[in-house]
Design an enzyme around this catalytic site. Structure first.
Site, PDB file in Angstrom:
ATOM      1  CD  GLU A 149      -2.675   1.926   2.601  1.00  0.00           C
ATOM      2  OE1 GLU A 149      -3.138   0.461   3.432  1.00  0.00           O
ATOM      3  OE2 GLU A 149      -3.581   2.087   2.586  1.00  0.00           O
ATOM      4  CD  GLU A 245      -7.808   1.928   5.039  1.00  0.00           C
ATOM      5  OE1 GLU A 245      -6.954   1.393   5.735  1.00  0.00           O
ATOM      6  OE2 GLU A 245      -6.729   3.067   4.159  1.00  0.00           O
TER       7      GLU A 245
END
Ligand code: MN
Length: 287
Positions: A149, A245
């Site tokens: 990520e 998220e």
């Protein structure tokens, strides 16, 4: 036809992972309409895999794992002891992922999650590449895919863009290492959302999506260009997971919240946030 699994990050619900918190987070994720919960395992050694696996089964929901390394476990360091500790932690996290019944370990696996005062060195990047290759081989034995990520410049100095991530993955040269695209970070660093999606897909390395707003709060209330991003996912026929998220000082994790600079309340009602995000994804993405 879109059939992606839709996930939600555990920090939308709870800051810790006691049996009570785990039960609440897992049950709430299911209730809000999600297929998967992403667990924050910054300290995988002290994460109760058995309890978690049982709760996931009981609530018929999938789990996967994310983390960011710390100063002491930074595999992009030039200090061999630091790199060794990082490899050990990642290996532990791979086994944790397998033991909860998961198949994906993502996050800032390649460096510290936090602000650096200087660019990564050549030796540091090479240490990170070699370490990720080593962990990837361990992960393959456990049936786990690794997701790198890339983050904005204030949270890592190793990978800030899709292009850098794809080059890094080419150097790692393992089949089970993928690019993890988070629109919050992309909104800060990328020239083009569609361009990034197409590049990752063309390389055969598009592994995971994090959906987050530009201010980390409720989905659809900030400046992330979701129409462009979702259209690009359809263009490349993305079949992977999309995990929502969001962070607020309403729910505080002892280390992650400060690493991510969560200094204010962006929301107070987790269930409302989660249901609204799920509806936003359905209406704007189509599943
Ligand atoms: Mn993310």
């Amino acid at each position: 036809m879109t059939t992606n699994l839709i996930g939600i990050h555990a920090l939308c619900w709870v800051g810790g992972w006691s049996p009570e918190e785990a039960r609440r987070a897992i049950a709430s994720s299911k209730e809000a309409g999600y297929d998967l919960i992403q667990l924050a395992a910054l300290d995988p050694e002290n994460f109760d895999a058995d309890m978690t696996a049982k709760l996931l089964q009981e609530h018929d929901i999938l789990g996967d794992v994310s983390l960011g390394l710390s100063e002491e476990t930074d595999i992009s360091s030039e200090d061999p002891d630091c790199v060794a500790r990082g490899r050990e932690l990642l290996d532990t996290a791979v086994r944790l992922t397998r033991d909860i019944g998961g198949a994906y370990l993502g996050g800032v696996l390649f460096s510290k999650l936090g602000k650096y005062a200087a660019p990564v060195t050549e030796r540091g990047r090479a240490n990170s590449v070699e370490s990720i290759a080593w962990v990837a081989d361990r992960a393959a034995e456990a049936g786990v895919t690794l997701g790198l990520e890339f983050c904005n410049r204030y949270e890592t100095n190793v990978l800030n863009t899709t292009e850098q991530t794809l080059a890094f993955i080419e150097d790692v040269d393992r089949p089970n290492v993928m690019a993890h695209l988070d629109v919050y970070h992309m909104n800060i660093e990328e020239v083009s959302f569609a361009g990034a999606v197409h590049a990752a897909a063309a390389a055969g390395r598009f592994g995971y999506v994090h959906l987050g707003e530009s201010h980390r709060g409720a989905l659809g209330t900030g400046s992330v260009p979701f129409p462009e991003f979702f259209a690009a996912l359809h263009d490349v026929d993305y079949q992977g997971v999309l995990t929502f998220e969001s962070f607020s000082s309403e729910v505080v994790h002892p280390t992650l919240s400060s690493n991510l600079a969560i200094w204010r309340n962006t929301w107070t009602d987790s269930m409302q946030l989660a249901k609204d995000a799920r509806a936003f994804i359905r209406e704007n993405y189509g599943c």
